[in-house]
Motif scaffolding. Structure first.
Motif, PDB file in Angstrom:
ATOM      1  N   ARG A   9       0.974  -1.517  -0.014  1.00  0.00           N
ATOM      2  CA  ARG A   9      -0.836  -0.186   0.080  1.00  0.00           C
ATOM      3  C   ARG A   9       0.922   1.449   0.506  1.00  0.00           C
ATOM      4  NH1 ARG A   9      -5.330  -0.494   1.834  1.00  0.00           N
ATOM      5  NH2 ARG A   9      -5.230   1.628   2.478  1.00  0.00           N
ATOM      6  N   GLN A  10       0.443   2.026  -0.889  1.00  0.00           N
ATOM      7  CA  GLN A  10       0.879   3.308  -0.852  1.00  0.00           C
ATOM      8  C   GLN A  10       0.099   4.847  -0.815  1.00  0.00           C
ATOM      9  OE1 GLN A  10       2.785   3.952  -4.862  1.00  0.00           O
ATOM     10  NE2 GLN A  10       4.990   4.112  -3.724  1.00  0.00           N
ATOM     11  N   ILE A  11       0.453   5.630  -0.453  1.00  0.00           N
ATOM     12  CA  ILE A  11      -0.304   6.553  -0.321  1.00  0.00           C
ATOM     13  C   ILE A  11       0.109   7.906  -1.484  1.00  0.00           C
ATOM     14  CG2 ILE A  11      -0.987   8.905   1.162  1.00  0.00           C
ATOM     15  CD1 ILE A  11      -1.972   6.424   3.274  1.00  0.00           C
ATOM     16  N   ILE A  12       1.671   8.402  -0.820  1.00  0.00           N
ATOM     17  CA  ILE A  12       2.082   8.878  -2.244  1.00  0.00           C
ATOM     18  C   ILE A  12       2.831   7.982  -3.004  1.00  0.00           C
ATOM     19  CG2 ILE A  12       1.295  10.841  -1.423  1.00  0.00           C
ATOM     20  CD1 ILE A  12       4.343  11.093  -0.104  1.00  0.00           C
ATOM     21  N   GLU A  22      -8.104   9.097  -1.883  1.00  0.00           N
ATOM     22  CA  GLU A  22      -9.399   8.713  -0.790  1.00  0.00           C
ATOM     23  C   GLU A  22      -8.490   9.455   0.399  1.00  0.00           C
ATOM     24  OE1 GLU A  22      -7.941   6.272  -2.483  1.00  0.00           O
ATOM     25  OE2 GLU A  22      -8.099   4.662  -0.637  1.00  0.00           O
ATOM     26  N   TYR A  23      -7.130   9.433  -0.009  1.00  0.00           N
ATOM     27  CA  TYR A  23      -6.730  10.387   1.659  1.00  0.00           C
ATOM     28  C   TYR A  23      -6.669  11.682   1.502  1.00  0.00           C
ATOM     29  CZ  TYR A  23      -5.517   5.381   3.650  1.00  0.00           C
ATOM     30  OH  TYR A  23      -5.550   4.635   4.475  1.00  0.00           O
ATOM     31  N   LYS A  24      -6.626  12.150   0.244  1.00  0.00           N
ATOM     32  CA  LYS A  24      -6.464  13.285  -0.199  1.00  0.00           C
ATOM     33  C   LYS A  24      -6.895  14.593   1.053  1.00  0.00           C
ATOM     34  CE  LYS A  24      -6.264  16.416  -4.290  1.00  0.00           C
ATOM     35  NZ  LYS A  24      -4.795  17.046  -3.623  1.00  0.00           N
ATOM     36  N   GLU A  25      -8.023  14.294   1.714  1.00  0.00           N
ATOM     37  CA  GLU A  25      -8.178  15.595   2.726  1.00  0.00           C
ATOM     38  C   GLU A  25      -7.884  15.226   4.144  1.00  0.00           C
ATOM     39  OE1 GLU A  25     -12.376  15.428   3.446  1.00  0.00           O
ATOM     40  OE2 GLU A  25     -12.497  17.243   1.044  1.00  0.00           O
ATOM     41  N   THR A  28      -3.308  16.881   5.613  1.00  0.00           N
ATOM     42  CA  THR A  28      -2.906  18.267   5.904  1.00  0.00           C
ATOM     43  C   THR A  28      -1.607  18.655   5.040  1.00  0.00           C
ATOM     44  OG1 THR A  28      -2.553  17.900   7.544  1.00  0.00           O
ATOM     45  CG2 THR A  28      -5.080  18.407   6.927  1.00  0.00           C
ATOM     46  N   ALA A  29      -0.820  20.174   5.261  1.00  0.00           N
ATOM     47  CA  ALA A  29       0.911  20.660   5.248  1.00  0.00           C
ATOM     48  C   ALA A  29       0.635  20.352   6.386  1.00  0.00           C
ATOM     49  CB  ALA A  29       0.028  22.363   4.894  1.00  0.00           C
ATOM     50  N   GLU A  30      -0.495  20.500   7.542  1.00  0.00           N
ATOM     51  CA  GLU A  30       0.579  20.714   8.574  1.00  0.00           C
ATOM     52  C   GLU A  30       1.251  19.192   9.583  1.00  0.00           C
ATOM     53  OE1 GLU A  30      -2.535  21.216  12.042  1.00  0.00           O
ATOM     54  OE2 GLU A  30      -2.011  20.837  13.324  1.00  0.00           O
ATOM     55  N   LEU A  31       0.322  18.333   9.240  1.00  0.00           N
ATOM     56  CA  LEU A  31       0.340  16.881   9.314  1.00  0.00           C
ATOM     57  C   LEU A  31       1.821  16.831   8.002  1.00  0.00           C
ATOM     58  CD1 LEU A  31      -0.004  14.322  10.294  1.00  0.00           C
ATOM     59  CD2 LEU A  31      -1.334  13.606   8.429  1.00  0.00           C
ATOM     60  N   ALA A  32       1.949  16.702   7.264  1.00  0.00           N
ATOM     61  CA  ALA A  32       3.446  16.395   6.697  1.00  0.00           C
ATOM     62  C   ALA A  32       4.448  17.522   6.982  1.00  0.00           C
ATOM     63  CB  ALA A  32       3.033  16.640   4.710  1.00  0.00           C
ATOM     64  N   LYS A  33       4.420  18.591   7.166  1.00  0.00           N
ATOM     65  CA  LYS A  33       5.203  19.538   7.669  1.00  0.00           C
ATOM     66  C   LYS A  33       6.132  19.120   9.052  1.00  0.00           C
ATOM     67  CE  LYS A  33       4.952  23.601   5.347  1.00  0.00           C
ATOM     68  NZ  LYS A  33       4.587  25.094   5.108  1.00  0.00           N
ATOM     69  N   LYS A  34       4.518  18.037   9.990  1.00  0.00           N
ATOM     70  CA  LYS A  34       5.055  17.601  10.991  1.00  0.00           C
ATOM     71  C   LYS A  34       5.834  16.439  10.921  1.00  0.00           C
ATOM     72  CE  LYS A  34       1.517  18.644  14.240  1.00  0.00           C
ATOM     73  NZ  LYS A  34       0.492  17.894  15.116  1.00  0.00           N
ATOM     74  N   PHE A  35       5.177  15.472   9.522  1.00  0.00           N
ATOM     75  CA  PHE A  35       6.057  14.165   9.230  1.00  0.00           C
ATOM     76  C   PHE A  35       7.980  14.886   8.884  1.00  0.00           C
ATOM     77  CE2 PHE A  35       2.631  12.241   7.819  1.00  0.00           C
ATOM     78  CZ  PHE A  35       2.198  11.477   8.677  1.00  0.00           C
ATOM     79  N   TYR A  36       7.889  15.527   8.276  1.00  0.00           N
ATOM     80  CA  TYR A  36       9.038  16.563   7.612  1.00  0.00           C
ATOM     81  C   TYR A  36       9.836  16.695   9.005  1.00  0.00           C
ATOM     82  CZ  TYR A  36      12.551  18.579   4.466  1.00  0.00           C
ATOM     83  OH  TYR A  36      13.722  18.599   3.992  1.00  0.00           O
ATOM     84  N   PHE A 225       2.904   9.024   4.889  1.00  0.00           N
ATOM     85  CA  PHE A 225       1.730   9.291   5.031  1.00  0.00           C
ATOM     86  C   PHE A 225       1.375   7.387   4.970  1.00  0.00           C
ATOM     87  CE2 PHE A 225       2.345  12.908   2.918  1.00  0.00           C
ATOM     88  CZ  PHE A 225       2.055  13.647   3.228  1.00  0.00           C
ATOM     89  N   THR A 226       1.495   6.115   4.257  1.00  0.00           N
ATOM     90  CA  THR A 226       1.460   5.000   4.483  1.00  0.00           C
ATOM     91  C   THR A 226       0.831   4.765   5.863  1.00  0.00           C
ATOM     92  OG1 THR A 226       1.479   4.659   1.931  1.00  0.00           O
ATOM     93  CG2 THR A 226       0.780   2.816   3.596  1.00  0.00           C
TER      94      THR A 226
END
Lengths: 356, 331
Positions: A9-12, A22-25, A28-36, A225-226
């Motif tokens: 499974r792969q989201i990006i 289906e995960y698009k919503e 969020t930018a906030e979540l991605a930036k936390k990951f980063y 993300f996954t």
């Protein structure tokens, strides 16, 4: 066959393009930036630790570079009160869950203090003998279920661990007892030097869940993300009485097993270079942020600078830590020292001229 | 005014059941884990009817996985429970040895007391009951060797219950060895309710001034028989029942061997690396100049515990013990 039954499974994707719309919503930018930010933080830590080992400022060290997405995504899915059972290669996850950087460095510098998690954080000391932490996670999770709480546990382990008896005994126990635990496997495809093809005839690790009748999920371990959303879902299921889940995060470690070995001896390093260029977990998030128009160069620079500062501070703190007190050899074996330990302590302190 | 404590006459295994019952009643956190301990009440019936009384949630039949349920027990102990784990026979404990010696016994040290493992592992041990092979091991020394775990072994119903309760209340892991040969061979008055027998303290089963006999568990009746036999010849033995194999009661040993100057240690485990050697070391360290004869050891042989067809030859007998007593007397 099994690869089809357990698709990755792969989201990006590696280009940072969304693969599961289906995960698009939820992305969020906030979540991605936390990951980063977390991935930069732990990679900075990891590189610094290797350099400290090379300079003789800490002991042997097990690097995790390349596995940041799996560790950050899974650890960020945990909630306060959950239990974490890491291995010696999962201090990235432990740091994300709240362990202190200086304590983790202390552990690698040969000190028990490094095994003490910050107050309120249920982080076990790193599992050293392979797979032995898996039954602990099953037991701690079962204890949560028995007292009716919604807390859960996560156990980390590698591909080689799934050949061990403790893996099977722990997963079976959790499955029978419906213990709220996520078995989070990072399949980095090598157990020190032995490739997965010599480790097992199974085509996937996720399929091992079939034997225990629990969900087995195979994910792209370099897609944070996954790793995050699948762990979150597995934890949710666990909290609601749905029992354990086995997640196989397919990933790759760039470096050595530990600073004591040379991976060029057992692994095609061309593959390694290629993976760095094409499938780096941090670059992937960077690409997604860029594709979404959310990437900001100066923000990224700040994140990197902050990580360096934080790690440097942790190194200072670790190095300023008081010297090892020999009393600690004797004082924590039992709640009350036995006569043997008391005698040995006294004799040793008499010899070195210290005070008990 | 003292209230009379009710007593009941129980076998050793019944006393263990009674101890488990007492503590299940007393503490919510006490939980029993093991193979066949629920409906079946354990292969020796040590947990007889406890599942009926306390439910499947507290008396838990586990999958067949010694490493798995000892490991899970560690996780539960760290997370607030007091697991009492039954290993069906000591000879089957080895898959769990790693969990015991690298985790249960070491977690306090590794985390400087942040995580601790208040857990009891019960295991029937020893030969002499015509059991199939591998069911008869007496390998206490591979546990007493490892720091961080206490090892105890009663020889009668009263001590069995009191020592078990002390083990359950101990903040550290305790291996509780049960002499299966004595499970039903003796009956004893056992007080109702809670009482403890202190871990780390031995007891004298007989007082005497000529020879000290040191043993524990299933060897106590053998030693007592030998002591009674030599008494007729005018040799007065002092019999020490160790009860705790780690940490051994060195003071009682020292006090006795300084008085007698002659010692025989008896255990059914193999001689090499056996606990008898640690007892020798204690005598050496505390009482060297009081010795009138070298310490004799009567033990199982340095051969795997044989099939039961041979066990009468393998196990120390009153005859062999008597021979050793005479040897230290004549020296």
């Amino acid at each position: 066959m099994m690869e089809n039954q357990f698709p990755i499974r792969q989201i990006i994707d590696v280009n940072g393009k969304i693969a599961l719309p289906e995960y698009k919503e939820k992305m969020t930018a906030e979540l991605a930036k936390k990951f980063y930010k977390q991935m930069i933080r732990i990679r900075t830590f990891d590189r610094k630790a290797i350099s400290l080992q090379r300079q003789g400022r800490i002991g042997t060290y097990a690097p995790f570079e390349g596995q940041e997405a799996a560790q950050v995504g899974s650890a960020m899915a945990l909630a306060e009160g959950d239990w974490m059972f890491p291995t010696y290669r999962d201090h990235g996850a432990a740091i994300v869950f709240g362990h202190s950087l200086s304590k983790v460095l202390l552990f690698w510098n040969g000190r028990n203090e490094g095994c003490i998690p910050p107050k309120g954080k249920n982080i076990f000391p790193p599992g050293i003998p392979i797979a032995t932490q898996i039954p602990h996670a099953a037991g701690a999770a079962y204890a949560e279920r028995k007292r009716g709480s919604t807390s859960a546990a996560i156990a980390y382990f590698g591909d080689g661990a799934t050949s061990e008896g403790d893996f099977h005994e722990g997963v079976n126990f959790a499955s029978v007892m419906r213990a709220p635990v996520v078995f989070f496997n990072q399949n980095n495809q090598f157990a020190i030097s032995v490739p997965i093809s010599k480790q097992m005839n199974s085509k996937t690790i996720a399929q091992k869940a079939l034997a225990y009748d629990i969900p087995g999920i195979r994910i792209d371990g370099n897609d944070v993300f996954t790793a995050y959303f699948e762990t979150l879902q597995a934890l949710e299921r666990a909290r609601n009485g749905g029992g354990p889940t086995l997640i196989e995060a397919v990933t790759w470690r760039y470096g050595a097993h530990t600073t004591s070995d040379d991976p060029a001896k057992y692994r095609d390093q061309v593959e390694n270079v290629k993976r760095r260029e094409e499938d780096d977990p941090i670059i992937r998030v960077e690409r997604w942020l860029k594709n979404e128009g959310l990437y900001d160069e100066s923000w990224a620079t700040t994140v990197k600078e902050e990580a360096i500062t934080e790690v440097e501070e942790a190194v200072k703190e670790m190095e300023a830590f008081p010297k090892a007190d020999p009393a600690d050899i004797f004082d924590h074996v039992f709640a009350e020292p036995t006569w043997q330990i008391a005698k040995q302590k006294k004799e040793y302190f008499d010899l070195i001229g210290g005070e008990i | 005014m003292q209230t009379a404590v009710k007593v009941k006459t129980l076998t050793l295994v019944q006393a263990i059941t009674d101890g488990l019952d007492t503590m299940l009643q007393e503490k919510e956190e006490v939980i029993l884990l093991g193979e066949d301990i629920g409906k079946n009440g354990g292969v020796f019936r040590a947990t007889d009817k406890l599942q009926d009384k306390y439910g499947e949630d507290r008396v838990i039949d586990t999958p067949l996985s010694e490493a798995g349920f000892v490991g899970a027990g560690i996780g539960m102990a760290v997370n607030g429970f007091l697991p009492i784990i039954e290993i069906q026979f000591l000879g089957f404990i080895y898959p769990a040895y790693e969990q015991i010696v690298t985790h249960a016994s070491r977690l306090r040290m590794r985390t400087m007391g942040h995580f601790t493992v208040p857990m009891v592992i019960r295991a029937p041990y020893g030969a002499g009951v015509r059991a199939p092979e591998i069911h008869c091991d007496s390998t206490e020394a591979i546990f007493t060797h490892m720091p961080g775990i206490k090892v105890v072994c009663p020889s009668n119903p009263y001590d069995a219950k009191g020592l078990l309760i002390a083990a359950i209340e101990d903040p550290d892991p305790v291996l509780f060895l049960e002499p299966m040969r004595l499970y039903r061979s003796v009956r004893d008055e056992v007080p109702d309710g809670k009482y403890t027998v202190e871990i780390g303290k031995a007891k004298k089963r007989m007082e005497g001034e000529h020879v000290t006999l040191i043993a524990w568990g299933a060897m106590i009746p053998e030693v007592m028989e030998a002591a009674k036999a030599v008494k007729e010849k005018g040799i007065n033995c002092e019999v020490i029942d160790l009860l705790t194999l780690f940490p051994i009661d060195k003071d009682m040993i020292a006090e006795s061997v300084q008085k007698t100057g002659r010692t025989v240690v008896v255990h059914e485990a193999h001689a090499t690396g056996g606990l008898g050697n640690d007892i020798l070391a204690i005598i050496n360290d505390t009482s060297f100049l009081y010795q009138k004869a070298p310490v004799e050891r009567v033990t199982g042989f340095d051969a795997p515990v044989p099939y039961f067809g041979f066990e009468d030859h393998y196990l120390p007998t009153p005859e062999r013990i008597k021979h050793a007593i005479e040897k230290v007397i004549k020296f």
